[in-house]
Design an enzyme around this catalytic site. Sequence first.
Site, mmCIF file in Angstrom:
data_model
loop_
_atom_site.group_PDB
_atom_site.id
_atom_site.type_symbol
_atom_site.label_atom_id
_atom_site.label_comp_id
_atom_site.label_asym_id
_atom_site.label_seq_id
_atom_site.Cartn_x
_atom_site.Cartn_y
_atom_site.Cartn_z
ATOM 1 N N ASP A 89 0.773 -1.346 -0.044
ATOM 2 C CA ASP A 89 -0.073 -0.006 0.072
ATOM 3 C C ASP A 89 0.945 1.194 -0.059
ATOM 4 O OD1 ASP A 89 -2.706 1.118 0.762
ATOM 5 O OD2 ASP A 89 -1.699 1.989 2.190
ATOM 6 N N ARG A 134 -8.757 10.286 -14.000
ATOM 7 C CA ARG A 134 -8.365 10.149 -12.642
ATOM 8 C C ARG A 134 -7.896 8.704 -11.873
ATOM 9 N NH1 ARG A 134 -12.857 11.699 -8.810
ATOM 10 N NH2 ARG A 134 -11.322 11.614 -7.331
ATOM 11 N N LYS A 135 -7.975 7.795 -12.873
ATOM 12 C CA LYS A 135 -7.593 6.416 -12.576
ATOM 13 C C LYS A 135 -5.840 6.353 -12.895
ATOM 14 C CE LYS A 135 -11.968 4.530 -13.192
ATOM 15 N NZ LYS A 135 -12.748 3.543 -13.972
#
Length: 165
Positions: A89, A134-135
Site C-alpha cells: 500500500d 483520475r485512475k
Amino acid sequence: MPTSTVLKACDEMQPEIDLSGEAGWTPFDAPALVGDSLRFVSGDRSGDRFRARYYRDADNHLHARFWLGPEAEGPPGHAHGGAVAAIMDEALGLAGWAEGYSIVVGNLNVSFRNMLPLGRVITVESRVVSVEGRKIMVHGRIFCGDTTYAEAQCLCITIPGIPGK
C-alpha cells in the site's frame, strides 16, 4: 552489552541492517513529498516492525529496501500478510505520488507468492503502468534475489483539489 543481530540484503545474519540501494539508484526523500502520512509503515526508522529507505532509478521508478522485524510477525518466523499488504500500500501509493499524482489507493490486490522470512532486507519495486483520467494503475513486487514474496496491482484515484498532475 548484547549485540543485535540483523540482516543485510538476502544474506544470513549480519551485525547491522544495510538498507543501501543498488548502483544507479539515488535516495528519494519520501517524507518530504507526502509528510507524516508515511509514519504507519516506514516512519519508525529504528523500530522492531519496519525499517525502510526509498530510491529512484535512472528511469525515475521507485524502489525501496525494507526490513521487517519481530513486531511484523504472522506465521512463526515470517511476516504477517497484513504487514506485506501495508508495505505494498505504501510503496505503490508512493510511486504514484513520486510521479506527480496526488492519489489515494482505491483498490489493492496482493498476491502472496512465498512466505517472507523476518529479519531480511527485501527489495520493493513499484511503478505507474497506466493513467486514464483520475485512475492511476500501479504495479509492484517484493523480492530478494530470485525469490518473489508478493506481487501487487493497485488502482489509485487522484484527489480533487490537491495539486499534482
